[in-house]
Write a protein that holds these residues in place. Structure first.
Motif, mmCIF file in Angstrom:
data_model
loop_
_atom_site.group_PDB
_atom_site.id
_atom_site.type_symbol
_atom_site.label_atom_id
_atom_site.label_comp_id
_atom_site.label_asym_id
_atom_site.label_seq_id
_atom_site.Cartn_x
_atom_site.Cartn_y
_atom_site.Cartn_z
ATOM 1 N N GLY A 41 41.608 46.323 35.298
ATOM 2 C CA GLY A 41 41.101 47.133 34.207
ATOM 3 C C GLY A 41 42.041 48.309 34.012
ATOM 4 O O GLY A 41 42.943 48.537 34.823
ATOM 5 N N GLY A 61 42.698 47.161 40.032
ATOM 6 C CA GLY A 61 42.193 45.804 40.092
ATOM 7 C C GLY A 61 42.457 45.135 41.424
ATOM 8 O O GLY A 61 42.700 45.799 42.445
ATOM 9 N N ARG A 75 38.841 44.525 30.496
ATOM 10 C CA ARG A 75 39.322 43.770 31.658
ATOM 11 C C ARG A 75 40.465 42.853 31.248
ATOM 12 O O ARG A 75 40.553 42.389 30.122
ATOM 13 C CB ARG A 75 38.172 42.997 32.289
#
Length: 202
Positions: free
Chosen positions: A78, A56, A101
């Protein structure tokens, strides 16, 4: 795996850190996050975890007040973590849960223990998406659900240069009990993560 990640991070940042002069942590910062994600599912006597790859990005702002640094940050990540369980609520059911997410916003407080080394603690709000599918009696049900929770963590950050930094961090997130179709399932969800961040300051 977590030990290998930690060893690699320390080896990467230790050498340049020794030669650094005093640096300031004030300013906007942005970075890329990678690491290890372990999602835990608990239900009565069941308490199991599955691991996956964390990835991320993060954005934030720090103010360096001398020995103490205060800041705010936001993060989107994620993970590849997936879990499946049989006979969880009813005989013959099969649950599959995939991590989606994860959004985080919070604050951190740090202390300089060396001119270019910062130890810090953090905490804030996290919202994770869970992709759930349930198979039972020949039928399949599925949905995406957003789970509210809190995150706490701690880490070490090194100023590699005046404008770049690297850090290693442990954090724990708790999302309480999962609700399916507004029904309390008593299935508890939490996660442990070890994250490496490489970034720069504007």
């Amino acid at each position: 795996m977590k030990k290998h990640i930690a060893a690699a991070a320390l080896a990467l940042i230790a050498s340049p850190a020794l030669a650094q002069e005093a640096t300031t942590a004030t300013g906007i910062k942005a970075g890329v996050v990678v690491g290890y994600d372990s999602t835990n599912l608990s239900y009565y006597d069941l308490d199991e975890s599955k691991g996956g790859f964390l990835y991320g990005a993060t954005l934030g702002y720090d103010y360096d007040a001398g020995p103490v640094v205060v800041g705010v940050e936001a993060e989107i990540t994620g993970a590849t973590t997936k879990q499946s369980y049989d006979n969880l609520l009813l005989a013959g059911d099969r649950w599959k849960l995939s991590a989606g997410r994860d959004l985080y916003v919070g604050a951190r407080l740090g202390v300089h223990v060396a001119p270019s080394v910062l130890l810090y603690a953090k905490g804030g709000y996290t919202n994770a998406r869970a992709d759930l599918s349930i198979h039972y009696d020949g039928e399949k049900y599925g949905e995406h659900d957003n789970l509210d929770g809190f995150r706490i963590g701690a880490g070490a950050e090194v100023a590699v240069t005046q404008s770049t930094f690297a850090r290693i961090e442990y954090r724990y997130s708790d999302y309480g009990n999962y609700r399916y179709d507004e029904v309390e399932s008593r299935i508890g969800l939490s996660r442990h993560q070890v994250a490496l961040t490489s970034g720069f300051r504007f």
